[in-house]
Design a protein around this motif. Structure first.
Motif, PDB file in Angstrom:
ATOM      1  N   VAL A 211     -35.127 -38.698  13.441  1.00  0.00           N
ATOM      2  CA  VAL A 211     -34.400 -37.668  13.559  1.00  0.00           C
ATOM      3  C   VAL A 211     -34.357 -36.869  12.264  1.00  0.00           C
ATOM      4  O   VAL A 211     -34.606 -35.582  12.237  1.00  0.00           O
ATOM      5  N   GLU A 212     -34.451 -37.559  11.009  1.00  0.00           N
ATOM      6  CA  GLU A 212     -34.470 -36.977   9.741  1.00  0.00           C
ATOM      7  C   GLU A 212     -35.702 -36.203   9.375  1.00  0.00           C
ATOM      8  O   GLU A 212     -35.823 -35.542   8.647  1.00  0.00           O
TER       9      GLU A 212
ATOM     10  N   GLU B 109     -36.895 -34.056  11.287  1.00  0.00           N
ATOM     11  CA  GLU B 109     -36.723 -32.437  11.729  1.00  0.00           C
ATOM     12  C   GLU B 109     -36.160 -31.751  10.331  1.00  0.00           C
ATOM     13  O   GLU B 109     -35.435 -32.153   9.507  1.00  0.00           O
ATOM     14  N   LEU B 110     -36.600 -30.387  10.326  1.00  0.00           N
ATOM     15  CA  LEU B 110     -36.216 -29.680   9.352  1.00  0.00           C
ATOM     16  C   LEU B 110     -34.658 -29.266   9.204  1.00  0.00           C
ATOM     17  O   LEU B 110     -34.413 -28.843   8.316  1.00  0.00           O
ATOM     18  N   THR B 111     -34.210 -28.854  10.471  1.00  0.00           N
ATOM     19  CA  THR B 111     -32.833 -28.456  10.404  1.00  0.00           C
ATOM     20  C   THR B 111     -31.684 -29.228  10.893  1.00  0.00           C
ATOM     21  O   THR B 111     -32.175 -29.988  11.717  1.00  0.00           O
TER      22      THR B 111
ATOM     23  N   GLU C 161     -29.580 -28.511  13.251  1.00  0.00           N
ATOM     24  CA  GLU C 161     -29.563 -28.113  14.581  1.00  0.00           C
ATOM     25  C   GLU C 161     -30.560 -29.017  15.215  1.00  0.00           C
ATOM     26  O   GLU C 161     -30.754 -29.600  16.260  1.00  0.00           O
ATOM     27  N   ALA C 162     -31.791 -28.742  14.815  1.00  0.00           N
ATOM     28  CA  ALA C 162     -32.844 -29.389  15.370  1.00  0.00           C
ATOM     29  C   ALA C 162     -32.778 -31.116  15.235  1.00  0.00           C
ATOM     30  O   ALA C 162     -33.262 -31.845  16.401  1.00  0.00           O
ATOM     31  N   ARG C 163     -32.160 -31.741  14.113  1.00  0.00           N
ATOM     32  CA  ARG C 163     -31.731 -33.007  14.408  1.00  0.00           C
ATOM     33  C   ARG C 163     -30.979 -33.603  15.405  1.00  0.00           C
ATOM     34  O   ARG C 163     -31.244 -34.539  15.864  1.00  0.00           O
TER      35      ARG C 163
ATOM     36  N   ARG D  47     -30.477 -31.892  18.342  1.00  0.00           N
ATOM     37  CA  ARG D  47     -31.173 -31.822  19.532  1.00  0.00           C
ATOM     38  C   ARG D  47     -32.172 -32.824  19.648  1.00  0.00           C
ATOM     39  O   ARG D  47     -32.290 -33.491  20.973  1.00  0.00           O
ATOM     40  N   THR D  48     -32.763 -33.219  18.671  1.00  0.00           N
ATOM     41  CA  THR D  48     -33.698 -34.370  18.830  1.00  0.00           C
ATOM     42  C   THR D  48     -32.899 -35.778  18.867  1.00  0.00           C
ATOM     43  O   THR D  48     -33.564 -36.666  19.719  1.00  0.00           O
TER      44      THR D  48
ATOM     45  N   THR E 125     -33.597 -38.187  22.222  1.00  0.00           N
ATOM     46  CA  THR E 125     -34.442 -39.343  21.886  1.00  0.00           C
ATOM     47  C   THR E 125     -33.442 -40.316  22.514  1.00  0.00           C
ATOM     48  O   THR E 125     -33.770 -41.437  23.124  1.00  0.00           O
TER      49      THR E 125
END
Length: 179
Positions: A71-72, A74-76, A78-80, A82-83, A87
């Motif tokens: 998860v880390e 991801e760049l933002t 919010e994306a973390r 959601r991922t 996952t």
């Protein structure tokens, strides 16, 4: 003759746990299921308790620490988030180890690992919510809600996956709302 490693046996024990619950993690039935002798298991583990401990510690690494690493990437924040939801629900869908462990939460081997994992997950979620701009107290509350939501959705994957899948994104949206 197939030589099984310690890692092979914890993998098989995780599968047994997902399919049959805590009681399925027993040395003789596990060995028989794999066409091996119980000595093959005892070569790596002195007891069922030791096998169970190694199995839940493996689960902790694979389903908490490695997920956080993934998860880390991801760049933002919010994306973390959601991922993370996508996952963990995908992993839960593939097997119900999480539910088996929750059901065995009073077991002396499982209880400390489950407490440690729960706190680690909630703390990570709180950090994500702080990164999203929530005050620490509010971030912690949202983390608790998110983790509770995850457990509920994980349970529903077992009984009614068709009800959960369409609402995962909406659940994240609700967690991100302010006011």
């Amino acid at each position: 003759m197939v030589r099984r490693t310690r890692d092979d046996w914890t993998e098989k024990a995780l599968r047994a746990l997902a399919e049959g619950g805590l009681g399925a993690v027993a040395i003789e039935p596990l060995a028989a299921r794999e066409g091996a002798t119980k000595g093959s298991v005892y070569h790596h583990f002195k007891s069922r308790k030791e096998l169970l401990r190694a199995t839940v510690e493996r689960w902790e690494r694979e389903h908490t620490e490695k997920v956080i690493e993934l998860v880390e990437a991801e760049l933002t924040p919010e994306a973390r988030l959601r991922t993370l939801f996508a996952t963990v629900l995908d992993r839960t869908h593939k097997g119900s180890v999480e539910m088996a462990l929750q059901a065995g939460a009073d077991d002396e081997v499982i209880a400390p690992v489950l407490r440690r994992v729960t706190e680690k997950r909630i703390a990570y979620l709180a950090v994500l919510f702080e990164q999203l701009g929530f005050a620490p107290e509010q971030a912690r509350k949202r983390a608790l809600i998110a983790f509770s939501l995850y457990l509920g959705q994980a349970q529903m994957w077992v009984t009614s996956p068709e009800l959960v899948e369409p609402v995962v994104d909406e659940a994240v949206e609700v967690l991100l709302r302010r006011g």
